[in-house]
Design an enzyme around this catalytic site. Structure first.
Site, PDB file in Angstrom:
ATOM      1  CB  CYS A  14      36.410  29.628  40.447  1.00 48.70           C
ATOM      2  SG  CYS A  14      36.975  31.488  40.702  1.00 48.70           S
ATOM      3  NE  ARG A  15      36.074  33.191  33.726  1.00 49.28           N
ATOM      4  CZ  ARG A  15      36.507  34.152  33.299  1.00 49.28           C
ATOM      5  NH1 ARG A  15      37.571  34.545  32.684  1.00 49.28           N
ATOM      6  NH2 ARG A  15      35.793  35.211  33.570  1.00 49.28           N
TER       7      ARG A  15
END
Length: 103
Positions: free
Chosen positions: A66-67
């Site tokens: 993800c981020r």
């Protein structure tokens, strides 16, 4: 589920013939850039994420990001809960990724 450093994740991925890369960010985040070959399943859309997770081949090895590593950690646990044996979380997420990105 295993938390892998950027280096461990990339090295293991390169040697894995049974690998699937999953990006669990939103559509907008995905459009900003993603790791080549990644399939997107937005974890914020919980019901759809679980449905799609159940359709995945439980014998494959899933490399999830993800981020920053938080959502992908949750995603790995969810994948494990629906029968996926091998889910690898990218610690630090795409923010610390030094490899190639597609846009």
């Amino acid at each position: 589920m295993a938390d892998l450093t950027q280096e461990q994740w990339r090295e293991q991925l390169e040697k894995d013939d049974n690998a699937v890369i999953i990006d669990v960010r939103t559509d907008a985040e995905f459009e900003e850039g993603y790791i080549p070959g990644a399939a997107q399943i937005d974890i914020y859309n919980g019901a759809e994420f679980l449905e799609r997770a159940k359709e995945l081949d439980p014998e494959k090895n899933y490399y999830v990001y993800c981020r920053s590593g938080g959502r992908s950690g949750q995603a790995c646990m969810l994948l494990n809960s629906v029968g996926v044996k091998n889910a690898y979380n990218l610690k630090g997420g795409i923010m610390e990724w030094e490899g190639e990105l597609n846009h």
